[in-house]
Design a protein around this motif. Structure first.
Motif, PDB file in Angstrom:
ATOM      1  N   ILE A  75       0.851  -1.184   0.000  1.00 24.76           N
ATOM      2  CA  ILE A  75       0.000   0.000   0.000  1.00 24.76           C
ATOM      3  C   ILE A  75       0.888   1.235   0.000  1.00 24.76           C
ATOM      4  O   ILE A  75       1.777   1.355   0.841  1.00 24.76           O
ATOM      5  CB  ILE A  75      -0.922   0.026   1.240  1.00 24.76           C
ATOM      6  N   THR A  76       0.622   2.150  -0.931  1.00 21.22           N
ATOM      7  CA  THR A  76       1.408   3.382  -0.963  1.00 21.22           C
ATOM      8  C   THR A  76       0.837   4.417  -0.003  1.00 21.22           C
ATOM      9  O   THR A  76      -0.336   4.391   0.349  1.00 21.22           O
ATOM     10  CB  THR A  76       1.442   4.013  -2.373  1.00 21.22           C
ATOM     11  N   SER A  77       1.691   5.334   0.376  1.00 19.87           N
ATOM     12  CA  SER A  77       1.310   6.487   1.182  1.00 19.87           C
ATOM     13  C   SER A  77       2.180   7.643   0.734  1.00 19.87           C
ATOM     14  O   SER A  77       3.394   7.493   0.604  1.00 19.87           O
ATOM     15  CB  SER A  77       1.543   6.199   2.664  1.00 19.87           C
ATOM     16  N   GLY A  78       1.571   8.772   0.463  1.00 18.70           N
ATOM     17  CA  GLY A  78       2.324   9.961   0.072  1.00 18.70           C
ATOM     18  C   GLY A  78       2.020  10.445  -1.329  1.00 18.70           C
ATOM     19  O   GLY A  78       2.185  11.621  -1.627  1.00 18.70           O
ATOM     20  N   MET A  79       1.578   9.550  -2.208  1.00 18.46           N
ATOM     21  CA  MET A  79       1.277   9.972  -3.580  1.00 18.46           C
ATOM     22  C   MET A  79       0.188  11.036  -3.605  1.00 18.46           C
ATOM     23  O   MET A  79       0.186  11.907  -4.465  1.00 18.46           O
ATOM     24  CB  MET A  79       0.814   8.776  -4.423  1.00 18.46           C
ATOM     25  N   SER A  80      -0.741  10.966  -2.683  1.00 16.11           N
ATOM     26  CA  SER A  80      -1.886  11.881  -2.676  1.00 16.11           C
ATOM     27  C   SER A  80      -1.610  13.206  -1.968  1.00 16.11           C
ATOM     28  O   SER A  80      -2.526  13.994  -1.761  1.00 16.11           O
ATOM     29  CB  SER A  80      -3.089  11.186  -2.032  1.00 16.11           C
ATOM     30  N   GLU A  81      -0.356  13.456  -1.605  1.00 17.51           N
ATOM     31  CA  GLU A  81      -0.040  14.742  -0.972  1.00 17.51           C
ATOM     32  C   GLU A  81      -0.282  15.914  -1.917  1.00 17.51           C
ATOM     33  O   GLU A  81      -0.617  17.007  -1.485  1.00 17.51           O
ATOM     34  CB  GLU A  81       1.407  14.757  -0.493  1.00 17.51           C
ATOM     35  N   LEU A  82      -0.092  15.691  -3.211  1.00 14.87           N
ATOM     36  CA  LEU A  82      -0.351  16.715  -4.221  1.00 14.87           C
ATOM     37  C   LEU A  82      -1.288  16.145  -5.279  1.00 14.87           C
ATOM     38  O   LEU A  82      -1.258  14.952  -5.560  1.00 14.87           O
ATOM     39  CB  LEU A  82       0.956  17.157  -4.895  1.00 14.87           C
ATOM     40  N   PRO A  83      -2.122  16.990  -5.894  1.00 19.76           N
ATOM     41  CA  PRO A  83      -3.023  16.484  -6.933  1.00 19.76           C
ATOM     42  C   PRO A  83      -2.258  16.137  -8.214  1.00 19.76           C
ATOM     43  O   PRO A  83      -1.250  16.749  -8.540  1.00 19.76           O
ATOM     44  CB  PRO A  83      -3.978  17.655  -7.169  1.00 19.76           C
ATOM     45  N   MET A  84      -2.757  15.124  -8.921  1.00 23.12           N
ATOM     46  CA  MET A  84      -2.213  14.749 -10.224  1.00 23.12           C
ATOM     47  C   MET A  84      -3.085  15.381 -11.310  1.00 23.12           C
ATOM     48  O   MET A  84      -4.237  15.753 -11.057  1.00 23.12           O
ATOM     49  CB  MET A  84      -2.235  13.229 -10.394  1.00 23.12           C
ATOM     50  N   THR A  85      -2.568  15.477 -12.501  1.00 20.45           N
ATOM     51  CA  THR A  85      -3.356  15.943 -13.633  1.00 20.45           C
ATOM     52  C   THR A  85      -4.191  14.779 -14.135  1.00 20.45           C
ATOM     53  O   THR A  85      -3.661  13.711 -14.421  1.00 20.45           O
ATOM     54  CB  THR A  85      -2.438  16.448 -14.759  1.00 20.45           C
ATOM     55  N   VAL A  86      -5.497  14.981 -14.210  1.00 17.89           N
ATOM     56  CA  VAL A  86      -6.401  13.932 -14.689  1.00 17.89           C
ATOM     57  C   VAL A  86      -7.271  14.514 -15.799  1.00 17.89           C
ATOM     58  O   VAL A  86      -7.467  15.729 -15.881  1.00 17.89           O
ATOM     59  CB  VAL A  86      -7.282  13.379 -13.546  1.00 17.89           C
ATOM     60  N   PRO A  87      -7.816  13.651 -16.663  1.00 13.46           N
ATOM     61  CA  PRO A  87      -8.678  14.146 -17.746  1.00 13.46           C
ATOM     62  C   PRO A  87      -9.909  14.847 -17.186  1.00 13.46           C
ATOM     63  O   PRO A  87     -10.501  14.394 -16.205  1.00 13.46           O
ATOM     64  CB  PRO A  87      -9.078  12.884 -18.501  1.00 13.46           C
ATOM     65  N   GLU A  88     -10.289  15.945 -17.805  1.00 19.45           N
ATOM     66  CA  GLU A  88     -11.473  16.679 -17.368  1.00 19.45           C
ATOM     67  C   GLU A  88     -12.743  15.943 -17.781  1.00 19.45           C
ATOM     68  O   GLU A  88     -12.763  15.234 -18.782  1.00 19.45           O
ATOM     69  CB  GLU A  88     -11.459  18.082 -17.983  1.00 19.45           C
ATOM     70  N   GLY A  89     -13.776  16.093 -16.974  1.00 20.44           N
ATOM     71  CA  GLY A  89     -15.076  15.558 -17.319  1.00 20.44           C
ATOM     72  C   GLY A  89     -15.288  14.082 -17.050  1.00 20.44           C
ATOM     73  O   GLY A  89     -16.299  13.519 -17.448  1.00 20.44           O
ATOM     74  N   HIS A  90     -14.353  13.411 -16.360  1.00 27.04           N
ATOM     75  CA  HIS A  90     -14.514  11.988 -16.090  1.00 27.04           C
ATOM     76  C   HIS A  90     -14.771  11.694 -14.617  1.00 27.04           C
ATOM     77  O   HIS A  90     -14.919  10.544 -14.242  1.00 27.04           O
ATOM     78  CB  HIS A  90     -13.288  11.203 -16.567  1.00 27.04           C
ATOM     79  N   GLY A  91     -14.781  12.714 -13.776  1.00 28.11           N
ATOM     80  CA  GLY A  91     -15.047  12.512 -12.357  1.00 28.11           C
ATOM     81  C   GLY A  91     -13.976  11.736 -11.623  1.00 28.11           C
ATOM     82  O   GLY A  91     -14.262  11.053 -10.646  1.00 28.11           O
ATOM     83  N   ILE A  92     -12.747  11.807 -12.104  1.00 26.73           N
ATOM     84  CA  ILE A  92     -11.638  11.089 -11.491  1.00 26.73           C
ATOM     85  C   ILE A  92     -10.973  11.990 -10.452  1.00 26.73           C
ATOM     86  O   ILE A  92     -10.673  13.141 -10.729  1.00 26.73           O
ATOM     87  CB  ILE A  92     -10.596  10.676 -12.559  1.00 26.73           C
TER      88      ILE A  92
END
Length: 116
Positions: A75-92
């Protein structure tokens, strides 16, 4: 996503020139994550820590197999400290962590490759 195969390729555009050290996890968060993982997945055998991290420090918790979960879980921890770029309009969500289950004998707890 009903897009033709190969469409929608996102190209990485660096936001920084060079290395930007991660701020690191606050101690209270780290302890809460430890408790959460142990409560919901089982005992943590060890944690891989990045030595030098760019932007975010990623840790990989290795959870021992149990009778209820007869596989080793990473299980990772720390990746979610900053937002990633995700495609718009997909609710990700731009905040995410990863979890991987391996056969119990696949990653030995006393591995010589283990980082402290």
């Amino acid at each position: 996503m009903n897009e033709p195969r190969g469409s929608g390729v996102l190209r990485h555009q660096p936001l920084h020139d060079g290395f930007v050290p991660a701020q690191g996890q606050q101690q209270g968060f780290a302890e809460a994550i430890d408790r959460h993982i142990e409560e919901h997945f089982g005992p943590v055998e060890f944690v891989y820590h990045e030595v030098a991290s760019h932007l975010v420090g990623v840790h990989v918790y290795v959870v021992a197999p149990t009778e209820e979960r007869p596989h080793r879980t990473l299980i990772t921890s720390g990746m979610s400290e900053l937002p990633m770029t995700v495609p718009e309009g997909h609710g990700i969500s731009p905040y995410t962590e990863l979890m991987l289950c391996l056969p119990a004998g696949r990653l030995a707890a006393d591995s010589a490759d283990r980082a402290g």
